[in-house]
Write a protein that holds these residues in place. Structure first.
Motif: not given
Length: 335
Positions: A288-308
């Protein structure tokens, strides 16, 4: 010629701020033409390579994004390898290529920047996983657009994309309490990374809310604070009813250690992890564990770096990406 001259060095020589130096070398607004000329003159005299870097920042011409990760968190960390792959996929959707550079312990200690930054091969960088504050500050001083992924650094205060560590750990601990486990240990070195510290805070909050006892012997270290290498778990003589582990890999190791001691999971004690990656499903029983939303984590990161890259003044702050509990077989309800 000193190849390691930084914007901070130039700022000290000129008696101005690092931000002023960055604006002058990047041909940005906010400094007078006279100050800009003097700073560029001083930078050239000191051997600072700013011309091509400034052009790269301003125009974003390389089409490459760098991913920088410390070797202590990548060589045997399947979670970060998978997160890096997700970054590659998301960047390719935006017609960007991804360059990976693994920073050795020695280079991180000595503040030796990755070649991709020194040679101006990328338009921006994603710093993946915890790195020393002084090293992150050194990257900041270059003026290269950047974002921190899966950690934050309050000393530096830069933009960061992180999973919801505090609330995820809180939910897991509350779940263990609801299943009748009134004594719960935390497994993880809380001073090793910001993620582990936040997960501890979530665990701690859940126990405080229900006025449960927190014993010092139930806070169990799992790794060396300086280099991040895992250490043998030193379990208390009196075992708690449940263990909250800061990640699935540590939970997997704990379950095997308990089995070797003749302790059954979940019949005798329950165990939960965090991340929901490979160790959660290869473990027996499954975690039993806590699932990290990797896809959202990557999408948000990529969106942020391109905007910067497009807008050097863009700020995202500390962005938290949510997740959810995955219920499996490592927790047993107690009366």
């Amino acid at each position: 010629m000193n190849k390691n001259v930084t914007m901070s060095d130039i700022a000290k020589e000129m008696g101005v701020s690092t931000v002023t130096v960055s604006k002058a070398l990047g041909d940005k607004d906010g400094v007078s033409e006279e100050v800009r000329r003097e700073i560029k003159k001083k930078a050239e005299a000191m051997g600072y390579r700013y011309n091509s870097l400034a052009k790269s920042i301003k125009d974003g011409v390389s089409g490459n994004i760098g991913v920088i990760v410390s070797e202590r968190y990548f060589s045997d960390n399947a979670f970060y390898a998978n997160l890096y792959q997700r970054n590659v996929v998301e960047l390719s959707k935006q017609n960007y290529s991804c360059i990976l550079e693994i920073v050795s312990k020695e280079d991180e200690h000595k503040d030796i920047l990755p070649a991709m930054i020194v040679n101006n091969k990328v338009d921006g960088v994603i710093v993946l996983g915890q790195m020393k504050s002084h090293y992150v500050s050194h990257i900041v001083e270059t003026g290269m657009p950047h974002v921190l992924q899966d950690f934050y650094d309050e000393k530096v205060g830069e933009d960061a994309i992180v999973s919801d560590n505090v609330y995820g750990a809180y939910l897991l601990t509350k779940y263990l309490l609801e299943q009748g486990h009134d004594s719960i240990a935390f497994v993880g070195n809380i001073y090793a990374t910001s993620s582990i510290m936040d997960r501890y805070l979530g665990y701690y909050r859940a126990l405080l809310e229900t006025k449960r006892e927190i014993r010092p012997s139930w806070i169990i270290g799992d790794r060396d604070e300086q280099n991040g290498t895992y250490t043998e778990l030193s379990l208390p003589k009196q075992l708690p009813k449940a263990f909250f582990c800061n990640c699935d890999e540590v939970a997997f190791s704990l379950v095997n250690q308990l089995k070797a001691m003749g302790v059954k999971v979940p019949e005798d004690v329950s165990v939960v992890g965090f991340d929901d990656y490979i160790f959660a499903t290869v473990c027996e029983p499954k975690l039993t564990t806590y699932k990290v939303a990797l896809e959202t984590l990557s999408e948000t990161t990529v969106d942020a770096i391109l905007k910067k890259i497009k807008n050097p003044d863009y700020k995202i702050g500390r962005k938290v990406v949510g997740g959810s509990i995955v219920y499996r077989d490592s927790v047993k309800k107690r009366k």
